[in-house]
Design an enzyme around this catalytic site. Structure first.
Site: not given
Ligand code: NDP
Length: 487
Positions: A92, A148-149, A151, A176, A229, A248, A250, A282, A384, A461
């Site tokens: 994945d 969830g994200a 990664n 995700s 964002g 949690e 970026g 992250c 980032e 967490e």
């Molecule tokens: P995103 O913010 O793009 O997406 C995170 C999740 O939110 C996905 O499941 C996504 O769905 C969903 N989502 C998107 N838009 C919305 C919305 N408007 N309302 C509710 N949910 C929504 O992050 P990424 O998946 O790209 O992950 C990378 C980011 O995560 C990096 O910035 C990284 O730093 C951060 N991160 C932070 C961690 C921490 O513990 N601090 C750990 C791991 C990552 P879908 O993807 O299906 O569109």
């Protein structure tokens, strides 16, 4: 060849959607569609809420030690199925088997085990007030949502479900869209272990499904992992029903390497904190501040080890230690940042290009990249990137480097390398970051709370305090004397 189609996991089983809508999931190392997943339409969403209400009623009424026993069974199943689950994560996410085999499932299982152990130990308080007294109860919140994200998909699902379920809540989890299978497997394991139907539901889809969770009046809390964002949008929409939130987000974390540091150890930390999981972590230390007197030694060793020790290729090959980025889009985004670094005047020490390893020629690989001669105002130093791109900067003065390291709206992590014990603590105490390391980088055991300062997050967490974030305190005043009333 037809690929499997996975349905949403609701009320202890798979549930077919009514819209018939599905999405495709690709293996980032091959660019091939490996399976499809049904989107959670309104029929599935309603079923998720209804079953979570029923599941919550049963689960929250159980004694914590009973919940604990069931969760520990799930932990054992996770460990038993380590290789199967690790392979799902490799296919994945594109990350190397070498990592997934010993990190992803195990660190997920550790957290569920940790909270299963803590659940029966959570106690309220009692205090006398004159002859009357009050006591408090720690009660679960109700139905929580996890988003969830991509990664660490399974690990994130475990990190959110562990404390949520241990405290007696039901959780509706949305992985995700890029990495949906790990959470389904976790749901199957919870069910097999004896978690009642509806207590852990998995809904699938992109932003719209996430948005539904953040709006739903039946959900009490959202725990989100993702970009800053998106996190802001989630908080804004959760405010509509005043949901509790854990964010949690970026980072753009600094690592400070002082002149007395063990340079080889500092290089190891810098490489781990930029190239592990091909840079998609992250807490990565993407800004490396090196003292001027050891700068040359540091970058010489960094260049040699980056060019000699990193093996990119088919992530399932156990000798590969560097995988593919999550998607074509993300690959293009990272390549765009590299171009910006070059255009803004940073020196490319190594990498800087897309890779086509022989064993995985169609994967979304970007070479481990190091920029030197970086300045604080460059885009690659400020934003980032979430890919294998390291920026190295020079410093001479301790106070000045602390100021520079803190000069960002993000505050997820920070690290310092020095043999001077007083300086190590003095410096780290001034770092505006929630997760800090001294002469180490990246370790995150279940026992240690993690979360961000500034715009990198809200709440924590892991660690003891997280259980409190999944409970609410009820105060109960008990009258032992007659009520005094003017009426
Ligand atoms: P995103 O913010 O793009 O997406 C995170 C999740 O939110 C996905 O499941 C996504 O769905 C969903 N989502 C998107 N838009 C919305 C919305 N408007 N309302 C509710 N949910 C929504 O992050 P990424 O998946 O790209 O992950 C990378 C980011 O995560 C990096 O910035 C990284 O730093 C951060 N991160 C932070 C961690 C921490 O513990 N601090 C750990 C791991 C990552 P879908 O993807 O299906 O569109």
């Amino acid at each position: 060849m037809t690929t499997p189609v996975y349905q949403n996991f609701i009320n202890g089983d798979f549930l077919k959607n009514q819209s018939g809508e599905t999405f495709a999931v690709k293996n980032p190392a091959t660019d091939e569609v490996i399976y499809h997943v049904e989107v959670a339409d309104s029929f599935v969403q309603n079923a998720a809420i209804e079953s979570a209400k029923q599941g919550f009623a049963v689960w929250s009424a159980m004694a914590p030690i009973e919940r604990s026993r069931i969760l520990l069974k799930a932990v054992a199943l996770l460990r038993e199925r380590n290789d199967l689950l690790a392979k799902i994560e490799v296919l994945d996410t594109g990350k190397p088997w070498q990592e997934a085999e010993c990190v992803d499932v195990q660190t997920g299982a550790d957290v569920i085990e940790y909270f299963a152990g803590l659940a029966p130990a959570q106690v309220g308080q009692q205090q006398m007030v004159g002859e009357d007294f009050f006591y408090t109860r720690k009660e679960p919140l109700g139905i929580c949502a996890g988003i969830g994200a991509w990664n660490y998909p399974l690990q994130i699902a475990c990190w959110k479900s562990g404390p949520a379920l241990a405290a007696g809540n039901a959780l509706i989890f949305k992985p995700s869209e890029e990495t949906p299978l790990g959470a389904i497997k976790l749901a199957e394991i919870f069910t097999e272990a004896g978690v009642p139907a509806g207590v852990f539901n998995v809904v699938q889809g992109a932003a719209e499904v996430g948005q539904w969770l953040t709006h739903s009046p039946d959900i009490e809390k959202v725990s989100f992992t993702g970009e800053v964002g998106t996190g802001k949008k989630v908080v804004a929409s959760a405010a509509g029903t005043l949901k509790d939130v854990t964010m949690e987000l970026g980072g753009k974390s600094p690592l400070l390497v002082f002149e007395d540091a063990d340079i080889s150890q500092a290089v190891s930390a810098a490489m781990l904190g930029n190239f592990y999981t091909q840079g998609e972590i992250c807490t990565n230390c993407t800004r490396i501040y090196v003292h001027k007197s050891v700068y040359q030694q540091f970058i010489d060793e960094l260049k040699t080890r980056t060019e000699q020790n990193i093996v990119a290729g088919d992530p399932l090959d156990p000798s590969v230690n560097f995988g593919a980025l999550i998607s074509k889009n993300h690959h293009n985004l990272v390549m765009g940042y590299i171009e910006k670094g070059i255009n803004e005047g940073a020196t490319l020490l190594t990498g800087g290009k897309a890779l086509r390893p022989e064993s995985a020629p169609n994967g979304y690989f970007v070479a481990p990249t190091v920029f030197t001669d970086c300045t604080d105002d460059m885009t690659i130093v400020k934003e980032e990137i979430f890919g294998p791109v390291m920026s190295v900067l020079v410093f001479e003065d301790e106070d000045d480097v602390i100021r520079r390291a803190n000069d960002t709206h993000l505050g997820l992590a920070a690290g310092v390398f020095t043999k001077d014990i007083k300086r190590a603590h003095r410096v780290i105490h001034q770092m505006q970051a929630g997760i800090c390391w001294i002469n180490s980088y990246g370790n995150s055991p279940a026992e240690m709370p993690v979360g961000g300062y500034k715009q990198s997050g809200i709440g924590r967490e892991n660690g003891i305090e997280t259980l409190d974030h999944y409970t609410q305190t009820k105060s109960i005043y008990v009258g032992m004397t007659d009520i005094e009333s003017p009426f």
